[in-house]
Design an enzyme around this catalytic site. Structure first.
Site, short mmCIF file in Angstrom:
data_model
loop_
_atom_site.label_atom_id
_atom_site.label_comp_id
_atom_site.label_asym_id
_atom_site.label_seq_id
_atom_site.Cartn_x
_atom_site.Cartn_y
_atom_site.Cartn_z
N ASN A 106 0.85 -1.19 0.00
CA ASN A 106 0.00 0.00 0.00
C ASN A 106 0.88 1.24 0.00
O ASN A 106 2.02 1.21 0.47
CB ASN A 106 -0.91 0.02 1.23
CG ASN A 106 -1.88 1.20 1.21
OD1 ASN A 106 -2.52 1.47 0.20
ND2 ASN A 106 -1.97 1.91 2.34
N HIS A 108 0.81 5.31 1.13
CA HIS A 108 0.06 6.21 2.01
C HIS A 108 0.74 7.58 2.01
O HIS A 108 1.98 7.64 2.20
CB HIS A 108 0.00 5.63 3.43
CG HIS A 108 -0.74 6.49 4.39
ND1 HIS A 108 -2.11 6.59 4.40
CD2 HIS A 108 -0.29 7.32 5.37
CE1 HIS A 108 -2.48 7.44 5.35
NE2 HIS A 108 -1.39 7.90 5.94
N SER A 135 4.77 7.04 2.11
CA SER A 135 5.31 5.77 2.62
C SER A 135 4.71 4.61 1.83
O SER A 135 3.52 4.63 1.51
CB SER A 135 4.93 5.58 4.10
OG SER A 135 5.40 6.67 4.89
N ASP A 144 -2.91 1.19 7.63
CA ASP A 144 -1.76 2.10 7.35
C ASP A 144 -0.63 1.84 8.34
O ASP A 144 0.15 2.75 8.66
CB ASP A 144 -2.19 3.58 7.47
CG ASP A 144 -3.25 3.93 6.45
OD1 ASP A 144 -4.04 4.85 6.73
OD2 ASP A 144 -3.30 3.28 5.39
C1 GRF Z 1 -2.96 9.06 -3.38
O1 GRF Z 1 -2.64 10.25 -2.71
C2 GRF Z 1 -2.47 7.87 -2.57
O2 GRF Z 1 -1.40 8.18 -1.72
C3 GRF Z 1 -3.66 7.50 -1.76
O3 GRF Z 1 -4.75 7.69 -2.64
C4 GRF Z 1 -4.49 8.89 -3.40
C5 GRF Z 1 -5.08 8.77 -4.78
O4 GRF Z 1 -4.26 7.97 -5.57
N1 GRF Z 1 -3.56 6.15 -1.27
P1 GRF Z 1 -4.54 7.71 -7.18
O5 GRF Z 1 -4.38 9.03 -7.90
O6 GRF Z 1 -5.97 7.20 -7.31
O7 GRF Z 1 -3.50 6.71 -7.55
#
Ligand code: GRF
Length: 203
Positions: A106, A108, A135, A144
């Site tokens: 994942n 985060h 991270s 998380d």
């Molecule tokens: C990102 O900021 C990621 O860190 C979080 O979800 C957000 C959206 O990501 N987990 P994406 O543009 O859909 O890949």
């Protein structure tokens, strides 16, 4: 190695992984993209890249367990070597996470263990922190909270906004995730009983 990406939204991290996987020396293949939301733009990105997609709509299930069961069935059918959560906005049950322990990552948007949960950029600004970042961790039962594999840092400026900060963090995400996924596919990262091994050494 085969990679299955789970996303819920725009899929910019998915796009970064798609772009990286097109490089001839990239050691993994994205075999499918799964979403819990039918209209997620991540589905469009996968379709454009000729990658199989599936939707398990959490609205169709009465409980978290039933949703996770349906999602697990799809994943077991495809049997990927690695599951990548990329903007996947569902909290997964312990049974699901345990089924894929050591092969689910994942990303985060914070320097874990700080700022688990949502709205991390605004919380960093409210706290007056001078650094923030992203991270990438193995997924464990703790939200998380799994063992961190890699982090990247940005400086917070005094008149920063949550949007500006999010933009800079996302740029880092798009750089770092392909690197970490490459490392996993090269067999360089493992989740041991008490943490992450990189090339056999405890991080
Ligand atoms: C990102 O900021 C990621 O860190 C979080 O979800 C957000 C959206 O990501 N987990 P994406 O543009 O859909 O890949």
């Amino acid at each position: 190695p085969t990679i299955l990406v789970l996303a819920s939204g725009s899929g910019t991290n998915l796009q970064a992984l798609i772009d990286a996987s097109r490089q001839r020396d990239f050691p993994g293949e994205i075999i499918a993209v799964g979403c819990n939301k039918p209209g997620a733009f991540a589905l469009e990105r996968a379709a454009q890249a000729n990658i199989k997609t599936f939707v398990v709509n959490h609205k169709n299930f009465g409980s978290r367990e039933e949703f996770d069961g349906a999602l697990m069935a799809e994943i077991l059918r495809l049997n990927p070597d690695l599951i990548v959560l990329a903007g996947f906005m569902r909290i997964l049950t312990g049974d699901f996470v345990r089924a894929f322990r050591g092969r689910m990552l994942n990303i985060h948007p914070s320097l874990l263990p700080a700022y688990t949960g949502l709205n991390t950029h605004q919380r960093v600004l409210d706290a007056g922190d001078t650094t923030h970042g992203v991270s990438i961790h193995f997924v464990t039962e703790e939200l998380d909270g799994g063992p961190v594999i890699a982090q990247a840092e940005v400086a917070v400026t005094k008149d920063d906004t949550a949007e500006a900060l999010a933009g800079r963090v996302q740029q880092l995400e798009h750089l770092l995730y392909p690197i970490v996924v490459r490392w996993f596919c090269e067999g360089r990262i493992q989740l041991a009983a008490d943490g992450v091994l990189f090339d056999g050494e405890a991080l």
